[in-house]
Design an enzyme around this catalytic site. Structure first.
Site, mmCIF file in Angstrom:
data_model
loop_
_atom_site.group_PDB
_atom_site.id
_atom_site.type_symbol
_atom_site.label_atom_id
_atom_site.label_comp_id
_atom_site.label_asym_id
_atom_site.label_seq_id
_atom_site.Cartn_x
_atom_site.Cartn_y
_atom_site.Cartn_z
ATOM 1 N N ASN A 32 0.859 -1.182 0.000
ATOM 2 C CA ASN A 32 0.000 0.000 0.000
ATOM 3 C C ASN A 32 0.893 1.229 0.000
ATOM 4 O O ASN A 32 1.460 1.578 1.030
ATOM 5 C CB ASN A 32 -0.907 -0.042 1.247
ATOM 6 C CG ASN A 32 -1.709 1.233 1.417
ATOM 7 O OD1 ASN A 32 -1.837 2.024 0.482
ATOM 8 N ND2 ASN A 32 -2.250 1.434 2.609
ATOM 9 N N TRP A 33 1.008 1.856 -1.163
ATOM 10 C CA TRP A 33 1.898 3.023 -1.262
ATOM 11 C C TRP A 33 1.303 4.267 -0.612
ATOM 12 O O TRP A 33 1.988 5.268 -0.456
ATOM 13 C CB TRP A 33 2.172 3.362 -2.729
ATOM 14 C CG TRP A 33 2.989 2.372 -3.472
ATOM 15 C CD1 TRP A 33 3.354 1.103 -3.098
ATOM 16 C CD2 TRP A 33 3.554 2.584 -4.768
ATOM 17 N NE1 TRP A 33 4.103 0.525 -4.087
ATOM 18 C CE2 TRP A 33 4.234 1.405 -5.124
ATOM 19 C CE3 TRP A 33 3.536 3.646 -5.673
ATOM 20 C CZ2 TRP A 33 4.905 1.272 -6.345
ATOM 21 C CZ3 TRP A 33 4.186 3.517 -6.887
ATOM 22 C CH2 TRP A 33 4.873 2.334 -7.212
ATOM 23 N N LYS A 34 0.011 4.213 -0.315
ATOM 24 C CA LYS A 34 -0.690 5.415 0.172
ATOM 25 C C LYS A 34 -0.481 6.542 -0.844
ATOM 26 O O LYS A 34 -0.397 6.257 -2.037
ATOM 27 C CB LYS A 34 -0.223 5.780 1.585
ATOM 28 C CG LYS A 34 -0.283 4.569 2.515
ATOM 29 C CD LYS A 34 -0.062 4.873 3.956
ATOM 30 C CE LYS A 34 -0.147 3.571 4.738
ATOM 31 N NZ LYS A 34 -0.103 3.791 6.189
ATOM 32 N N SER B 242 3.083 -1.793 10.532
ATOM 33 C CA SER B 242 4.528 -1.893 10.786
ATOM 34 C C SER B 242 5.133 -3.243 10.396
ATOM 35 O O SER B 242 6.040 -3.740 11.062
ATOM 36 C CB SER B 242 4.852 -1.554 12.242
ATOM 37 O OG SER B 242 4.586 -0.184 12.480
ATOM 38 N N HIS C 198 -9.629 1.781 4.960
ATOM 39 C CA HIS C 198 -8.347 1.958 5.656
ATOM 40 C C HIS C 198 -8.541 2.977 6.784
ATOM 41 O O HIS C 198 -9.317 3.929 6.643
ATOM 42 C CB HIS C 198 -7.281 2.436 4.666
ATOM 43 C CG HIS C 198 -5.910 2.397 5.248
ATOM 44 N ND1 HIS C 198 -5.455 3.369 6.115
ATOM 45 C CD2 HIS C 198 -4.910 1.505 5.132
ATOM 46 C CE1 HIS C 198 -4.223 3.059 6.492
ATOM 47 N NE2 HIS C 198 -3.877 1.930 5.912
ATOM 48 N N GLY D 184 2.531 2.574 10.824
ATOM 49 C CA GLY D 184 3.582 3.582 10.666
ATOM 50 C C GLY D 184 4.335 3.917 11.940
ATOM 51 O O GLY D 184 5.048 4.917 11.994
ATOM 52 N N GLU E 135 -5.705 -4.233 11.004
ATOM 53 C CA GLU E 135 -4.625 -3.255 11.155
ATOM 54 C C GLU E 135 -4.870 -2.440 12.419
ATOM 55 O O GLU E 135 -5.648 -1.475 12.396
ATOM 56 C CB GLU E 135 -4.606 -2.300 9.963
ATOM 57 C CG GLU E 135 -4.295 -2.966 8.641
ATOM 58 C CD GLU E 135 -3.723 -1.950 7.654
ATOM 59 O OE1 GLU E 135 -2.557 -2.115 7.280
ATOM 60 O OE2 GLU E 135 -4.421 -1.003 7.292
ATOM 61 N N GLU F 274 -6.881 5.394 7.702
ATOM 62 C CA GLU F 274 -6.629 6.785 7.325
ATOM 63 C C GLU F 274 -7.858 7.388 6.643
ATOM 64 O O GLU F 274 -8.080 8.597 6.695
ATOM 65 C CB GLU F 274 -5.385 6.862 6.423
ATOM 66 C CG GLU F 274 -4.119 6.612 7.236
ATOM 67 C CD GLU F 274 -2.968 5.997 6.486
ATOM 68 O OE1 GLU F 274 -2.978 5.986 5.239
ATOM 69 O OE2 GLU F 274 -2.039 5.492 7.150
HETATM 70 P P1 PGA Z 1 2.673 0.606 7.668
HETATM 71 O O1 PGA Z 1 1.199 0.864 7.062
HETATM 72 O O2 PGA Z 1 3.149 -0.699 7.101
HETATM 73 O O3 PGA Z 1 3.466 1.770 7.192
HETATM 74 O O4 PGA Z 1 2.522 0.541 9.152
HETATM 75 C C1 PGA Z 1 0.305 -0.204 6.875
HETATM 76 C C2 PGA Z 1 -0.998 0.331 6.338
HETATM 77 O O5 PGA Z 1 -1.397 1.446 6.711
HETATM 78 O O6 PGA Z 1 -1.655 -0.332 5.512
#
Ligand code: PGA
Length: 225
Positions: A7-9, A184, A89, A154, A148, A91
């Site tokens: 997931n590059w976001k 993470s 997600h 992150g 998650e 976010e």
């Molecule tokens: P991360 O993000 O691996 O940077 O913790 C995972 C995600 O948000 O899908």
């Protein structure tokens, strides 16, 4: 089949997308992995990422088409070659997306032929069972659930192996769906997490941005040298 998702976001560039796809294709030629590898770049780069791996969107709209400026419909993702879409997600939930909206998006995505990955997870200090049980009432159209923990995204922090196992089993008991772990994941812990009972895949954010690092992660999960 084990599923490894990048997931590059909201990161990357035209050049990165092209180079990433080339490097992954080269890796596949030398060592075709048995896992399903899915890359979710930002929408503008999806069509640059043609290759032996799968691609997925990071979100979609619940309508099939129409006057929704700036949105991306599920059939458009499918038309660009996507097989998967990430939904709900944390976010996006933090930006106001509701369980009901996520459910409607997943329904639209399945109708468009996409496999849906619906993300769930508790925030720091929240009770896992209470929060996730409510979120799981809205996964009727999920092909996969991604667990998650928001506090693990992150941050470099992860739950213990026992916690991951118990929480994945909780979700499997309630939904009978394959559960992917995210939060993470990196090249140091990917192999260990992949071996935990009830873990059907990994969803990788920050550590997926460097293609060599991401390939290392795939190799470690596959026990390749
Ligand atoms: P991360 O993000 O691996 O940077 O913790 C995972 C995600 O948000 O899908």
């Amino acid at each position: 089949m084990f599923t490894i998702i990048a997931n590059w976001k909201m990161n990357g560039s035209f050049e990165m997308a092209v180079d990433y796809a080339d490097a992954l294709a080269e890796f596949y030629e030398a060592n075709p992995p048995s896992s399903k590898v899915v890359i979710c770049p930002p929408a503008p780069y999806l069509v640059l990422m043609d290759g032996p791996f799968a691609i997925g969107g990071q979100n979609c709209h619940s309508a099939e088409k129409g006057a929704f400026t700036g949105e991306v419909a599920a059939p458009l993702l499918a038309d660009c070659g996507c097989e998967y879409v990430l939904l709900g997600h944390s976010e996006r939930r933090a930006a106001g997306e509701t369980d009901q909206e996520i459910d409607q998006k997943a329904k639209a995505a399945q109708l468009a032929g996409l496999k849906t990955i619906v993300c769930v997870g508790e925030k720091e200090g929240e009770d896992f069972a209470r929060v996730v049980e409510r979120q799981l009432e809205f996964v009727d159209y999920a092909d996969f659930v991604a667990y998650e923990p928001v506090w693990a995204i992150g941050t470099g922090k992860t739950p213990t192996a026992d916690e991951i196992e118990q929480r994945h089993n909780f979700i499997i008991d309630k939904t009978s769906k394959p559960v992917i772990y995210g939060g993470s994941v990196n090249s140091e812990n990917a192999e260990d997490i992949s071996k935990i009972a009830g873990v059907s895949g990994l969803l990788v954010g920050g550590a997926s941005l460097d293609v060599e690092n991401f390939i290392e992660m795939i190799k470690s999960v596959e026990n390749m040298q």
